[in-house]
Design a protein around this motif. Structure first.
Motif, PDB file in Angstrom:
ATOM      1  N   GLU A 158       0.818  -1.216   0.000  1.00 62.17           N
ATOM      2  CA  GLU A 158       0.000   0.000   0.000  1.00 62.17           C
ATOM      3  C   GLU A 158       0.853   1.267   0.000  1.00 62.17           C
ATOM      4  N   ARG A 159       2.069   1.180   0.530  1.00 57.11           N
ATOM      5  CA  ARG A 159       2.988   2.317   0.391  1.00 57.11           C
ATOM      6  C   ARG A 159       3.308   2.566  -1.080  1.00 57.11           C
ATOM      7  N   ALA A 160       3.431   1.470  -1.833  1.00 51.87           N
ATOM      8  CA  ALA A 160       3.678   1.616  -3.263  1.00 51.87           C
ATOM      9  C   ALA A 160       2.492   2.302  -3.951  1.00 51.87           C
ATOM     10  N   ARG A 161       1.290   2.002  -3.514  1.00 52.86           N
ATOM     11  CA  ARG A 161       0.112   2.673  -4.077  1.00 52.86           C
ATOM     12  C   ARG A 161       0.163   4.169  -3.772  1.00 52.86           C
ATOM     13  N   ASP A 162       0.531   4.490  -2.546  1.00 51.92           N
ATOM     14  CA  ASP A 162       0.678   5.908  -2.186  1.00 51.92           C
ATOM     15  C   ASP A 162       1.740   6.580  -3.057  1.00 51.92           C
ATOM     16  N   ALA A 176       5.743  -8.548  -4.713  1.00 52.77           N
ATOM     17  CA  ALA A 176       7.116  -8.045  -4.753  1.00 52.77           C
ATOM     18  C   ALA A 176       7.313  -7.102  -5.934  1.00 52.77           C
ATOM     19  N   GLY A 177       6.642  -7.378  -7.053  1.00 50.50           N
ATOM     20  CA  GLY A 177       6.752  -6.512  -8.220  1.00 50.50           C
ATOM     21  C   GLY A 177       6.188  -5.130  -7.961  1.00 50.50           C
ATOM     22  N   VAL A 178       5.053  -5.080  -7.290  1.00 49.75           N
ATOM     23  CA  VAL A 178       4.457  -3.784  -6.951  1.00 49.75           C
ATOM     24  C   VAL A 178       5.391  -3.015  -6.003  1.00 49.75           C
ATOM     25  N   ILE A 179       5.953  -3.708  -5.039  1.00 51.21           N
ATOM     26  CA  ILE A 179       6.889  -3.069  -4.115  1.00 51.21           C
ATOM     27  C   ILE A 179       8.110  -2.555  -4.884  1.00 51.21           C
ATOM     28  N   GLY A 180       8.597  -3.345  -5.835  1.00 54.52           N
ATOM     29  CA  GLY A 180       9.708  -2.899  -6.670  1.00 54.52           C
ATOM     30  C   GLY A 180       9.340  -1.713  -7.531  1.00 54.52           C
ATOM     31  N   GLY A 238       1.854  -2.829 -13.422  1.00 51.66           N
ATOM     32  CA  GLY A 238       1.541  -1.496 -13.925  1.00 51.66           C
ATOM     33  C   GLY A 238       0.428  -0.901 -13.092  1.00 51.66           C
ATOM     34  N   ALA A 239       0.007   0.289 -13.468  1.00 51.37           N
ATOM     35  CA  ALA A 239      -1.007   0.976 -12.690  1.00 51.37           C
ATOM     36  C   ALA A 239      -1.961   1.732 -13.607  1.00 51.37           C
ATOM     37  N   GLY A 253      11.280  -0.256 -13.155  1.00 46.64           N
ATOM     38  CA  GLY A 253      10.735  -1.209 -12.199  1.00 46.64           C
ATOM     39  C   GLY A 253      10.585  -2.595 -12.798  1.00 46.64           C
ATOM     40  N   PRO A 254      10.062  -3.540 -12.021  1.00 46.60           N
ATOM     41  CA  PRO A 254       9.869  -4.910 -12.512  1.00 46.60           C
ATOM     42  C   PRO A 254       8.833  -4.977 -13.620  1.00 46.60           C
TER      43      PRO A 254
END
Length: 415
Positions: A79-83, A290-294, A243-244, A238-239
């Motif tokens: 969720e930090r990655a989302r932020d 892990a990909g989202v975190i990356g 995507g977003a 990134g990995p």
């Protein structure tokens, strides 16, 4: 131009940047690697590799539904990655950001969940001639099902999208507009804000394919005014496989689920199911945690450098490359719009692009050759394919000089 690239930040040190990319410290066919294929996929800095490794080594677990410590740590990092993505795009809220497999899946989600229910026979979806296949084919699929059609606005011989020419293609049947932020073949920066304003004046929503936008320039979805914006992690250091999608909250709230499964529901019974709000509604199943975190780590890394610095550095490289290649006899540049971002495509008299790519690889120079998933654009310029050099923040003038030297070798081979 001097041997030292000029950027917006005198403290920018490209060699220090390069040292953070392990893959660049190798030889290809006995020559130092010159990686000029970042538009296809950018290389990964050590901080991103470490973020993914740390997740798997120290706290990996499934997210959102666990109450044990590892799950809570993974959920917090996810969720930090989302932020981080929300901040990166200047989205109004983190809940406006949906994690998916990349730009392609994001486009398909919008096509099937937002556009498809609103299409009727005779309706039109407007794109441009320079779009990537992932911003053409999803619209063709839903249009064919509904008896609608996809219309392409023209581009100039320089590869520019003129706002007036684009607006002239909007009709009373236009229901949706989908445009690239930056062309993956030409490097053209589209006048997104102006197109969005013209579309909204007619009540038409707009999606922006930002796959080539976010690696090269600062993005502010609120300033652009777009309804949807999507990008892929692997283009921005990134990995891959992550995507977003940004979507305006009121539009996401009215969209049905694109996929069903765990994590996107409120209540399931054999009488029926009710669904979670966005973003969970569109994130069925276990994601690439892990990909989202990356991805989040990659964005933070780019932000620390500064997108203005990145843009200035890559603009200098692009201008230098166009100048140098333009001086090589028999080379023709495809796409010469002013202010283009980080991409130079070209063809050579009497040489197929695949042969160009093969010979360049023998010199340690990695470029992309082919139609670049943009066959309608190849048809527009009446070429079967191009060779494409594309830049990342780690590239140097020496890389460009190596490219030009290798192109000269191609010319002598076929001269």
């Amino acid at each position: 131009m001097s041997a030292q690239l000029q950027t917006a930040d005198a403290a920018f040190d490209v060699e220090a940047i390069r040292a953070q990319f392990p893959v660049l410290a190798q030889a290809i066919r006995g020559k130092p690697l010159v990686y000029l294929d970042s538009a296809a996929s950018a290389q990964k800095p050590e901080v991103v590799i470490q973020a993914v490794t740390d997740c798997y080594r120290h706290y990996y677990s499934n997210i959102h539904r666990g109450v044990h410590t590892l799950s809570e740590r993974s959920t917090a990092a996810f969720e930090r990655a989302r932020d981080t993505v929300a901040r990166f795009l200047n989205a109004p809220h983190a809940h406006d950001v949906i994690f998916l497999r990349g730009t392609t899946e994001a486009t398909n989600l919008v096509a099937h969940s937002f556009v498809r229910p609103r299409l009727h026979a005779g309706d039109e979806i407007l794109v441009t001639e320079l779009e990537h296949h992932s911003n053409i084919v999803p619209w063709q699929l839903v249009a064919a099902e509904k008896g609608a059609k996809v219309v392409a606005a023209p581009i100039s011989d320089r590869g520019e999208v003129d706002v007036d020419a684009f607006v002239a293609c909007i009709t009373e049947r236009t229901r949706f507009i989908a445009i690239a932020h930056v062309s993956n073949v030409l490097g053209t920066l589209l006048p997104v804000a102006e197109i969005v304003a013209a579309a909204h004046a007619r009540g038409i929503p707009v999606l922006v394919d930002g796959a080539q936008g976010v690696p090269h320039l600062a993005v502010d979805v609120q300033a652009l005014g777009c309804d949807f914006y999507c990008f892929s992690s692997h283009k921005v250091y990134g990995p891959s496989g992550v995507g977003a999608l940004y979507g305006r909250r009121e539009l996401l709230a009215g969209m049905p689920p694109y996929q069903g499964g765990g994590g996107m529901i409120r209540r399931v019974s054999f009488k029926g199911s009710t669904f979670a709000d966005a973003p969970e509604r569109f994130e069925a199943g276990t994601p690439d945690i892990a990909g989202v975190i990356g991805c989040g780590a990659a964005i933070e890394w780019v932000e620390a450098i500064g997108l203005d610095v990145v843009a200035a550095h890559e603009h200098a490289l692009t201008e230098y490359t166009m100048q140098r290649l333009g001086e090589v006899p028999g080379v023709r540049l495809i796409g010469t719009a002013p202010g283009k971002a980080g991409v130079v495509s070209f063809v050579m008299d009497g040489v197929h692009p695949h042969d160009i790519g093969t010979i360049l690889d023998g010199e340690g120079v990695a470029v992309r050759v082919g139609h670049h998933c943009a066959q309608p654009l190849m048809d527009r310029f009446e070429v079967p394919a191009t060779a494409r050099a594309s830049f990342g923040v780690y590239n140097t003038l020496a890389d460009v000089d190596a490219l030009v030297a290798a192109v000269e070798k191609v010319r002598h081979w076929f001269g």
